[in-house]
Scaffold this motif. Structure first.
Motif, short mmCIF file in Angstrom:
data_model
loop_
_atom_site.label_atom_id
_atom_site.label_comp_id
_atom_site.label_asym_id
_atom_site.label_seq_id
_atom_site.Cartn_x
_atom_site.Cartn_y
_atom_site.Cartn_z
N CYS A 19 0.85 -1.20 0.00
CA CYS A 19 0.00 0.00 0.00
C CYS A 19 0.88 1.25 0.00
O CYS A 19 1.52 1.57 1.01
CB CYS A 19 -0.93 0.00 1.21
SG CYS A 19 -1.97 1.48 1.26
N GLU A 20 0.88 1.92 -1.10
CA GLU A 20 1.74 3.10 -1.26
C GLU A 20 1.39 4.20 -0.28
O GLU A 20 2.27 4.78 0.37
CB GLU A 20 1.60 3.62 -2.69
CG GLU A 20 2.32 4.92 -2.95
CD GLU A 20 1.93 5.50 -4.29
OE1 GLU A 20 1.49 4.73 -5.16
OE2 GLU A 20 2.06 6.71 -4.45
N SER A 21 0.10 4.50 -0.15
CA SER A 21 -0.29 5.63 0.69
C SER A 21 0.04 5.37 2.17
O SER A 21 0.58 6.25 2.86
CB SER A 21 -1.77 5.93 0.51
OG SER A 21 -2.55 4.81 0.89
N CYS A 22 -0.25 4.17 2.63
CA CYS A 22 0.04 3.86 4.03
C CYS A 22 1.56 3.77 4.26
O CYS A 22 2.06 4.17 5.32
CB CYS A 22 -0.63 2.55 4.44
SG CYS A 22 -2.42 2.69 4.67
N ALA A 23 2.29 3.22 3.28
CA ALA A 23 3.74 3.13 3.42
C ALA A 23 4.37 4.51 3.52
O ALA A 23 5.28 4.74 4.31
CB ALA A 23 4.34 2.36 2.24
#
Length: 388
Positions: free
Chosen positions: A35-39
């Protein structure tokens, strides 16, 4: 991998402080890998913790006024090491969990974290986000950090054989050497030991020599130091202006024998980081998800461009289709002066694994039609691109 965001954002503050229960830590780590946004948010939170020099578990003490026994007994890697890498890794061990329940869900730690983070964010500028070309690398780095925490937490020995004659630590050491070329080109310092490679050394020899030197040096240190060094280098690369500014990343430079815009070299770094994360995961029996579709297709498009250059303008033309994710895409590779002789269809992940050297031309699942020799030529050229 899970695409379910439910509950994960609320756990990120506790994750940044290394204060999750093991089950929650595992859930968050798996989610961050895909998950790009959470990462990105998680990385910003952990960087803020590093800036605060707050040991994992100390957030609850700030919230309650007295550290719990678990918090006092937790890892102090951030403050002891004092390096950006150690802070970024966090070393969130199971022993740093606070309270009897899920610390991210009970609100106590979250309240403390929010308070500390609010103070920090008022005092310091937010960590800048990277541009689209650097996002696959940032996500791959986050994924590998999450996986390496599994190793640090005792879920697999550092000496586990991974690929070539490398174990887990050696593979991370290789990434230090691999990232170094772009890092030095962008003005960052070389890693220890100093490079002994002459300027006119062929890139393959330089690549192998530097990897061997860095791995030999890292074998003299603790694995955690190797991980910290790699993590610091990755963070420094992502902090360069070229990682954030597409215009600055548009200028071309030659690395590993290929002249590409710096933006594409960031994509290459993401490609390699994911491939080796997958290597380590396979060695440890931990499933590593492929990159999210948007990132995966950035890798695919770049690999097809490089494959087209490698085939050249006289190769027997082949209609090459890559499938998976949001949709299929086709290219005609080879000569523009002849009719298409063959057709080749590969899944996007399989194509990347072929280019990354994790499939041979005989092994990779595929669909073919027409001239077998023409198709074979494409498969062999793709496999020959591997430098991993």
């Amino acid at each position: 991998m899970t695409d379910d965001h439910d509950g994960v954002p609320e756990l990120l503050a506790a994750w940044a402080f290394g204060a999750l229960q093991p089950a929650d830590e595992k859930t968050v780590s798996a989610h961050l890998a895909g998950c790009e946004s959470c990462a990105a948010e998680a990385e910003q939170l952990r960087e803020t913790v590093r800036l605060l020099d707050v040991p994992p578990g100390a957030a609850s003490a700030k919230a309650s006024g007295a550290a719990s026994p678990a918090a006092r007994g937790g890892s102090t890697a951030v403050s002891q090491n004092g390096s950006a890498a150690a802070g970024a890794m966090g070393d969130g061990s199971a022993g740093t969990s606070v309270g009897g329940g899920s610390t991210g869900a009970d609100g106590v730690l979250a309240a403390g974290a929010d308070s500390v983070l609010a103070l920090a964010l008022r005092a310091r500028p937010a960590v800048p986000r990277v541009a689209a070309h650097a996002v696959p690398y940032a996500a791959a780095v986050a994924g590998l950090r999450a996986l390496l925490r599994e190793v640090a937490d005792g879920h697999g020995p550092w000496g586990t054989p991974v690929v070539h004659d490398w174990d887990v630590r050696d593979t991370v050491g290789h990434l230090i050497a691999a990232d170094e070329q772009l890092a030095v080109r962008l003005g960052l310092a070389t890693h220890t030991p100093p490079s002994r490679i002459a300027e006119d050394t062929p890139w393959e020899e330089a690549w192998n020599t530097r990897t061997a030197d860095v791995i030999a040096y890292e074998r003299t240190r603790d694995p955690e130091e190797t991980v910290a060094a790699w993590s610091a280098r990755a963070a420094a690369l992502l902090a360069t202006p070229e990682a954030r500014d597409p215009e600055r990343a548009a200028h071309a430079t030659t690395l590993m024998g290929v002249r590409l815009p710096v933006a594409d070299h960031f994509v290459v770094r993401g490609f390699e980081a994911w491939i080796h994360t997958d290597d380590i995961g396979r060695a440890l029996g931990i499933t590593v998800p492929p990159p999210p579709d948007a990132h995966l297709w950035q890798l695919v498009r770049l690999a097809v461009r490089i494959l087209g250059m490698a085939l050249g303008p006289t190769a027997p033309p082949v209609l090459f289709a890559v499938t998976g994710g949001a949709g299929d895409t086709e290219w005609v590779l080879g000569s523009e002066d002849e009719a298409v002789r063959g057709e080749l269809v590969l899944d996007a992940v399989d194509f990347c694994l072929l280019v990354g050297g994790r499939y041979t031309p005989d092994e990779v699942p595929r669909g073919t039609a027409g001239d077998e020799d023409a198709v074979r030529n494409v498969l062999e050229r793709a496999a020959a691109l591997s430098w991993l």
